[in-house]
Scaffold this motif. Structure first.
Motif, short mmCIF file in Angstrom:
data_model
loop_
_atom_site.label_atom_id
_atom_site.label_comp_id
_atom_site.label_asym_id
_atom_site.label_seq_id
_atom_site.Cartn_x
_atom_site.Cartn_y
_atom_site.Cartn_z
N GLU A 1 1.19 13.50 22.47
CA GLU A 1 1.82 14.40 21.51
C GLU A 1 1.03 15.69 21.37
O GLU A 1 1.60 16.77 21.28
CB GLU A 1 1.97 13.73 20.14
CG GLU A 1 2.98 12.59 20.09
CD GLU A 1 4.37 12.99 20.55
OE1 GLU A 1 4.65 14.19 20.78
OE2 GLU A 1 5.21 12.08 20.72
N THR B 1 8.52 8.95 16.25
CA THR B 1 8.00 10.00 17.13
C THR B 1 7.95 11.34 16.40
O THR B 1 6.95 12.06 16.47
CB THR B 1 8.88 10.12 18.38
OG1 THR B 1 8.87 8.86 19.06
CG2 THR B 1 8.37 11.18 19.33
N LEU C 1 5.07 4.70 27.52
CA LEU C 1 4.45 4.32 26.24
C LEU C 1 5.50 4.13 25.16
O LEU C 1 5.44 3.19 24.37
CB LEU C 1 3.44 5.40 25.82
CG LEU C 1 2.13 5.39 26.58
CD1 LEU C 1 1.38 6.70 26.38
CD2 LEU C 1 1.26 4.22 26.10
N LEU C 2 6.50 5.03 25.13
CA LEU C 2 7.56 4.90 24.12
C LEU C 2 8.41 3.65 24.38
O LEU C 2 9.06 3.13 23.48
CB LEU C 2 8.45 6.15 24.11
CG LEU C 2 7.79 7.43 23.60
CD1 LEU C 2 8.72 8.61 23.75
CD2 LEU C 2 7.37 7.28 22.14
N TYR D 1 4.43 9.10 29.33
CA TYR D 1 4.88 9.25 27.95
C TYR D 1 6.08 8.33 27.66
O TYR D 1 6.07 7.56 26.69
CB TYR D 1 5.24 10.71 27.70
CG TYR D 1 5.69 11.04 26.30
CD1 TYR D 1 4.89 10.73 25.21
CD2 TYR D 1 6.91 11.67 26.07
CE1 TYR D 1 5.30 11.05 23.93
CE2 TYR D 1 7.32 11.99 24.79
CZ TYR D 1 6.51 11.68 23.73
OH TYR D 1 6.92 11.98 22.45
N LEU E 1 -0.52 7.65 22.99
CA LEU E 1 0.67 8.37 22.53
C LEU E 1 0.27 9.61 21.73
O LEU E 1 0.87 10.68 21.89
CB LEU E 1 1.54 7.46 21.67
CG LEU E 1 2.73 6.82 22.38
CD1 LEU E 1 3.50 5.95 21.42
CD2 LEU E 1 3.63 7.89 22.98
N ARG F 1 5.08 11.36 14.13
CA ARG F 1 3.82 11.54 14.86
C ARG F 1 3.62 13.02 15.21
O ARG F 1 2.52 13.55 15.06
CB ARG F 1 3.89 10.69 16.14
CG ARG F 1 2.56 10.23 16.64
CD ARG F 1 2.72 9.26 17.79
NE ARG F 1 2.84 7.88 17.37
CZ ARG F 1 3.72 7.01 17.86
NH1 ARG F 1 4.56 7.37 18.79
NH2 ARG F 1 3.76 5.77 17.42
N ARG F 2 4.69 13.67 15.64
CA ARG F 2 4.57 15.08 16.01
C ARG F 2 4.26 15.94 14.79
O ARG F 2 3.45 16.88 14.87
CB ARG F 2 5.87 15.56 16.66
CG ARG F 2 6.06 14.96 18.02
CD ARG F 2 7.38 15.31 18.65
NE ARG F 2 7.56 14.52 19.86
CZ ARG F 2 8.66 14.52 20.58
NH1 ARG F 2 9.69 15.25 20.22
NH2 ARG F 2 8.73 13.77 21.66
#
Ligand code: ADP
Ligand code: MG
Lengths: 289, 228
Positions: free
Chosen positions: B10, B88, A102-103, A99, B6, B91-92
């Protein structure tokens, strides 16, 4: 990547965390010593591009951290281990690293997997790779933390108090690991434990109240206490005046070692200082100045 | 798609938070079953089912959104990564919104197929849940971003929700409040200004969410110690 900081200030409301700090770090492994509240975490957050400075200039590898592009350029080459790295308890070490990778923009799946495998191997977590992070010990979590910091082969690695709360064996193991990754990159290690820096860094900065009060070879810190470190054997309470660094009870009385600019007692004899006493002298000089 | 892994992470990482809309749906079904067991008439049962869609799923989505922005053990680390943290968070929230939407659509379709649908014409059915969901989620995000407190944010959302349920008549009859009446479909039906009510909720909800995201762009807001 080298770090050039001049006149760095950072305030939180009325609290001044960094008070006109100047520091130059050439590269390699560099220590950042300071007591709790000295401003180490704030400095590291500024370097990591999390906190904008209130004033001053910060350049990392030539990039200006006060600009958006500069910040992004540094963050692309940065590995950061925060003081309290929380992990997602339901993920495994492998999943967490995937994870973060990827970030960090490591989009090539095969290359990312390979790197994660190598890092897990390096930090000694290969056997625990599939286990959920909730069951990891403090030392194991810290090792996951350093593994994620090293993803993407960063040129600057910033680690904030990574040895705090570890048992002695884990501590030694962890700082040795840190020293081993310093080849070819800058590693900035913040800690309040003198020994951590003494065992791993040639050069260090010492922070107190938001400023750098010492910057140079670790060995030179000892010199700060030369001529002002004393030993005294006494029966009663510790002598007044000066900072008592150690007190060991023996059959002939209590052996005190203390740092004091003047002879604290007629019976006190000057002794060769230790690194810790040098550090105490440094801190003490800062207070009275 | 470059970011597919990704999204998968998530979804996996969201864990129980992502299940809260499903829990709301389960509660609705249980409630309906219990009411049916007590011999409640069919129109009332249909209204309970619609309440699940218009009130319970949006409430659970709002609560889950608070958790998304307020609780993140790895936040400081993510603020140092090249992927912006707001991306992020977006996305969440999208994962949460997507799951809620999928569930709501499936539920609406099931009700329509079974002949239990008692709402507006099917093309407008999504607005039954989407408008209150967006509004409650926007409110939740804003309070969470402002107060940085899970308790404060969830309490505010719950209080507004309960207030609109308890004082439904006042919301229905006060011209200034009527556009922001979250439960118009279940409490009144589909009057002529239903579209206007849904439009007002949707736009103000989007505005609240946008404000929250602007606040969340300031990392200092996220870094101070969280209250519980
Ligand atoms: N986010 C914050 N809000 C308010 N005060 C802060 C914040 N971060 C740090 N401080 C204050 O700044 C000073 C330096 O803290 P810190 O950088 O954490 O020191 P260290 O890491 O050396 O212990 C302390 O007085 C601390 O209370
Ligand atoms: Mg700290």
């Amino acid at each position: 990547m080298d770090i050039q900081i001049t006149g760095l200030r950072r305030t939180f409301g009325k609290v001044t965390a960094l008070d006109g700090l100047d520091l130059a770090v050439p590269g390699g492994m560099y220590g950042l010593l300071g007591t709790n509240g000295a401003g180490k975490t704030t400095l590291m957050r500024v370097l990591a591009g999390v906190l904008p400075p209130t004033a001053g200039t910060v350049r990392v590898g030539g990039h200006d951290l006060t600009t958006r592009t500069g910040r992004l350029a540094v963050q692309r080459r940065l590995g950061y281990l925060p003081q309290d790295l929380g992990l997602y308890p339901d993920l495994s070490a492998q999943e967490f690293l995937d994870y973060v990778g990827l970030l960090k923009g490591l989009d090539d799946t095969a290359a990312r997997r390979r790197q994660i495998g190598e890092l897990l191997d390096m930090v000694g977590l290969t056997d625990a790779v599939g286990r959920k992070l909730r069951g990891f010990s403090g030392g194991m979590r810290r090792r996951v933390g350093i593994a994620q910091a090293l993803l993407g082969d960063p040129a600057l690695v910033v680690v904030d108090e990574p040895t705090a709360g570890l048992d002695p064996e884990e501590r030694i193991r962890f700082r040795t690991l840190l020293a081993s990754i310093a080849a070819g990159r800058t590693v900035l290690l913040s800690t309040h434990i003198v020994e951590d820096v003494a065992q791993t860094c040639r050069d260090t900065a010492v922070m107190a109240r938001g400023r750098v009060v010492f910057n140079g070879p670790v060995a030179d810190i000892v010199q700060r206490a030369e001529g002002i470190t004393w030993e005294l054997v006494g029966q009663g309470p510790p002598p007044a005046g000066g900072v008592v660094v150690s007190a060991v009870s023996r059959s002939d009385g209590t052996h005190y070692r203390l740092v004091s600019p003047t002879r604290p007692d007629p019976r006190a004899v000057p002794v060769q200082p230790s690194l810790e006493e040098g550090y105490v002298a440094l801190m003490h000089a800062g207070t009275s100045a | 798609m470059k970011h597919l892994p990704l999204w998968r992470h998530e979804l996996r990482r969201a864990g129980w938070t992502a299940c809260s809309p499903a829990a709301a749906l389960a509660a609705t079904l249980a409630l309906t079953a219990a009411a049916a067991a007590f011999g409640t008439a069919r129109p009332q049962l249909e209204r309970i089912l619609l309440t699940g869609l218009e009130a319970l799923i949006p409430l659970s989505a709002g609560m889950a959104a608070v958790a998304v922005v307020s609780r993140d053990p790895s936040r400081e680390l993510q603020l140092t990564l090249p992927t912006p943290y707001t991306t992020t968070l977006g996305r969440r929230l999208a994962v949460l919104g997507g799951l809620s939407a999928a569930l709501s659509i499936a539920f609406s379709a099931a009700l329509a197929l079974g002949g239990w649908w008692n709402g507006p014409g099917l093309p407008y059915a999504p607005l039954v849940w989407a408008a209150p969901l967006l509004w409650l989620t926007g409110l939740a995000l804003l309070v969470a971003a402002l107060g940085r407190s899970v308790v404060l944010a969830t309490t505010t959302v719950a209080a507004v929700w309960l207030g609109e349920q308890l004082f439904a008549t006042s919301f229905a009859t006060t011209p200034g409040l009527r556009p922001f009446f979250l439960f118009m479909t279940t409490r009144i039906g589909v009057p002529t200004d239903w579209d206007a009510n849904r439009a007002a909720l949707t736009t103000s909800g989007a505005l609240l969410a946008a404000l929250a995201l602007i606040l969340l762009r300031r990392p200092e807001r996220l870094l101070t110690e969280e209250e519980t």
